[in-house]
Write an enzyme that holds these catalytic residues in place. Structure first.
Site, mmCIF file in Angstrom:
data_model
loop_
_atom_site.group_PDB
_atom_site.id
_atom_site.type_symbol
_atom_site.label_atom_id
_atom_site.label_comp_id
_atom_site.label_asym_id
_atom_site.label_seq_id
_atom_site.Cartn_x
_atom_site.Cartn_y
_atom_site.Cartn_z
ATOM 1 N N SER A 2 5.516 8.115 3.172
ATOM 2 C CA SER A 2 6.829 7.957 2.551
ATOM 3 C C SER A 2 6.603 7.761 1.060
ATOM 4 C CB SER A 2 7.587 6.776 3.165
ATOM 5 O OG SER A 2 6.814 5.583 3.099
ATOM 6 N N GLU A 27 8.242 6.465 -2.927
ATOM 7 C CA GLU A 27 9.236 5.745 -3.723
ATOM 8 C C GLU A 27 9.469 6.474 -5.041
ATOM 9 O OE1 GLU A 27 9.315 1.291 -4.369
ATOM 10 O OE2 GLU A 27 8.880 1.965 -6.411
ATOM 11 N N HIS A 76 3.003 4.191 2.223
ATOM 12 C CA HIS A 76 4.158 4.334 1.324
ATOM 13 C C HIS A 76 3.640 4.447 -0.106
ATOM 14 C CE1 HIS A 76 8.354 3.984 0.136
ATOM 15 N NE2 HIS A 76 8.025 3.063 -0.747
ATOM 16 N N PHE A 123 1.106 -3.505 -14.475
ATOM 17 C CA PHE A 123 1.871 -3.717 -13.247
ATOM 18 C C PHE A 123 1.233 -4.825 -12.408
ATOM 19 C CE2 PHE A 123 3.183 1.007 -13.383
ATOM 20 C CZ PHE A 123 4.338 0.708 -14.074
ATOM 21 N N ASP A 138 14.043 -8.771 -9.106
ATOM 22 C CA ASP A 138 13.435 -9.471 -10.238
ATOM 23 C C ASP A 138 14.503 -10.038 -11.161
ATOM 24 O OD1 ASP A 138 10.875 -8.755 -9.375
ATOM 25 O OD2 ASP A 138 11.000 -6.822 -10.417
#
Length: 288
Positions: free
Chosen positions: A7, A9, A259, A210, A101
């Site tokens: 999958s 994002e 993912h 990140f 967030d």
């Protein structure tokens, strides 16, 4: 080696150039027949409208199963549930339910006085609608606001008990990080699928930023390897090899779903998927 289900994002575009990049990314990855794709929600709900547009367009134009991110940030309960209803009206059946967030300029999340105070409250309300399959976030390394990984696992269990059917983890750099987390989830009685979140390293400096923001540990050996690869112009080759090797280890340890955080840059994700045997010629089963 078994072929994994995959999958992807994506994030909603905020400029014309970014819009072209999103659609190019979807076009590049849709032939791999993902189980689902998800579309993120900007910090502080800043891309609420853009997310809705991207979700509905991807579903209609590409025929993909799209899971929309939905957060609690800077919205009342009524507003949040109205957004969820608009997804249901558009035929969206999956939501990635997150606390979200803090908005830019704020150090930590503060609930709206009339809003959901936590992801658990949001999940309970969405479950009550009966409209969605709910996925949630999980943290194989301690969330910046959590005491430790065990606290994260127990909070994840509360989210599953509130109605979530699966979880997608934050990215990590070593397979063992996920495998230890998975074992702890099993020990704490979590039976729902835990899908590892994979981030192919498009640029090492960005990956480290990140990692710092979400609390992911940066292995020293990777820092050294990418420094050497940058000098030799081999960053992409190294990134592909590192990601493929980690995914291969996960699959050999029984992981069936991966993912990918694409960052709307499909090339590395597609290369890793191909290396794992996920090609346009392979028919994949949908996630149960």
């Amino acid at each position: 080696m078994a072929t994994p289900r995959v999958s992807f994002e994506f994030f909603p575009p905020q400029s014309l150039d970014a819009s072209f990049r999103l659609w190019e990314t979807v076009q590049a990855l849709a032939p791999l027949k993902p189980s689902f794709v998800s579309v993120t929600y900007g910090a502080g709900g800043t891309t609420r409208t853009l997310t809705h547009e991207a979700v509905t367009t991807i579903g209609k134009q590409f025929g993909l199963n799209v899971a929309a991110h939905l957060t609690c940030v800077e919205a009342t309960r009524e507003e949040t549930l109205e957004i969820a209803q608009s997804y249901a009206d558009a035929g969206v059946t999956e939501i990635v339910a997150l606390r979200g967030d803090a908005p830019k300029g704020q150090e930590k999340f503060t609930a709206h006085e009339d809003g959901f105070a936590s992801s658990v409250e949001l999940i309970e309300a969405l479950t009550a609608t009966g409209n969605f399959k709910l996925r949630v976030g999980a943290y194989p390394e301690p969330h910046p606001e959590a005491a430790d990984t065990l606290a994260d696992v127990r909070w994840l269990k509360r989210k599953i008990e509130a109605g979530a059917t699966s979880a997608i983890t934050q990215f990590f750099f070593e397979a063992e990080t996920f495998l230890r987390f998975r074992d702890l989830c099993v020990k704490e009685g979590i039976e729902a699928p835990i899908i590892p979140g994979i981030m192919p390293i498009v640029k090492w400096s960005g990956a480290k930023r990140f990692a710092k923001a979400c609390g992911a540990d940066v292995p020293a050996f990777l820092d050294e390897a990418f420094a050497a690869a940058e000098r030799d112009g081999r960053e992409e080759l190294l990134a592909t090899a590192v990601c493929t090797e980690m995914c291969d280890r996960l699959i050999r340890e029984g992981v069936e779903d991966l993912h990918f955080y694409t960052l709307n840059r499909p090339h590395l994700t597609r290369e890793v998927c191909h290396a794992l045997g996920v090609t346009p010629d392979v028919v994949l089963e949908n996630v149960a």
